[in-house]
Design an enzyme around this catalytic site. Structure first.
Site: not given
Ligand code: HXC
Length: 259
Positions: A67, A110, A113, A133
């Site tokens: 998400a 997500g 999922e 998460e």
């Molecule tokens: C918003 C995101 C994002 C996310 C990455 N980006 N994941 N933006 N939401 N989930 C954005 C970053 O902010 C960054 O933007 C760009 O994408 C590149 O990300 P980096 O981190 O620089 O890339 P990298 O080093 O290659 O790492 C990739 C990654 C990491 C491992 C995927 O981005 C990461 O850990 N993302 C979050 C993963 C996460 O926690 N997902 C769960 C979300 S909660 P900028 O603007 O800085 O370039 C969820 C809940 C679901 O999913 C249920 C809800 C009901």
């Protein structure tokens, strides 16, 4: 400038490719993308030429990074109660076509999922699955707590959810999270191979079998077996059943008509 769409769609020989395309954000699923996925799904569902839906991520680095965390940050408790992502993934599971998640790169939160909601999962070696998460102070809320346990077992699911660990494609195949894992340059070939095996079956039988598995899984054995019996009774009444059995006896390939 905001792109026109975060979802690309293409139909190739009965396969509907639904490609998440927000590469700059690792294909994070924001509200716009979720709405577009739902629109594409509705379109694929209505199209009789579509037999299989393949969900994939553009760019090769990420299937979907979960998400959109920026949007998530602003959400209030009651907003978690709307169908949202969980509702969309239920719709994917209930879809009448066979769904395949083709995972390259990150399938986190997500994104993972979303893959779990599909019927079949294929991963490349560089795939990375995880439900991180808890690192954000929330829980997997798009079916992850339930589907992951059902797919890989409660113990392994708890380990992944509580530690937030990320596993690669090979490990995902070893523990049954995906059915296949392949080299990146073999992904398209594998998708086509799996999809063509599915497409050779009768569409009515496909739907009946898929729903018997999904619906029956959460029921007591007695009721689930009854669903299986009723589904079989429907299959027995189809022309496809006549064609399938006749083709076997005549030693030829069956030509199913969805009747
Ligand atoms: C918003 C995101 C994002 C996310 C990455 N980006 N994941 N933006 N939401 N989930 C954005 C970053 O902010 C960054 O933007 C760009 O994408 C590149 O990300 P980096 O981190 O620089 O890339 P990298 O080093 O290659 O790492 C990739 C990654 C990491 C491992 C995927 O981005 C990461 O850990 N993302 C979050 C993963 C996460 O926690 N997902 C769960 C979300 S909660 P900028 O603007 O800085 O370039 C969820 C809940 C679901 O999913 C249920 C809800 C009901």
């Amino acid at each position: 400038m905001e792109p026109v769409s975060y979802v690309d769609v293409e139909i190739q020989q009965g396969i509907y490719f639904l490609t998440l395309n927000r590469i700059e954000a690792r294909n994070a699923l924001d509200a716009k993308m979720l709405a577009e996925i739902e629109g594409a799904l509705d379109e694929a569902e209505k199209n009789q030429d579509v037999k299989v839906i393949v969900v994939q991520g553009a760019g090769g680095k990420s299937f979907a990074a979960g998400a959109d965390i920026k949007q998530l940050q602003a959400r209030k408790p009651l907003e978690a109660l709307v169908p949202g992502m969980q509702g969309l993934y239920k719709k994917i599971e209930n879809c009448s076509k066979v769904t395949i998640a083709a995972v390259e790169g990150y399938a986190l939160g997500g994104g993972c999922e979303l893959a779990l909601a599909c019927d079949i999962r294929i991963a490349t070696k560089n795939a990375k699955f995880g439900l991180p998460e808890l690192n954000l102070g929330i829980i997997p809320g798009a079916g992850g707590t339930q589907r992951l346990s059902r797919i890989i077992g409660k113990g392994r699911a708890l380990d992944m959810i509580l530690t937030g660990k990320i596993i690669d494609g090979e490990e995902a195949e070893r523990i049954g999270l995906v059915s296949y894992y392949v080299e990146r340059d073999k992904l398209k070939e594998k998708i086509e191979e799996v999809a063509s095996q599915v497409m050779r079956k009768g569409p009515v039988a496909i739907q009946l079998a898929k729903h018997a598995v999904h619906k029956g899984y959460d029921l007591d054995m007695e009721t689930a077996l009854w669903i299986e019996k009723l589904s079989q009774a429907v299959a027995f009444g189809t022309e496809d059943k006549q064609e399938g059995t006749t083709a076997f006896i005549e030693k030829r390939q069956a030509e199913f008509q969805n009747k």
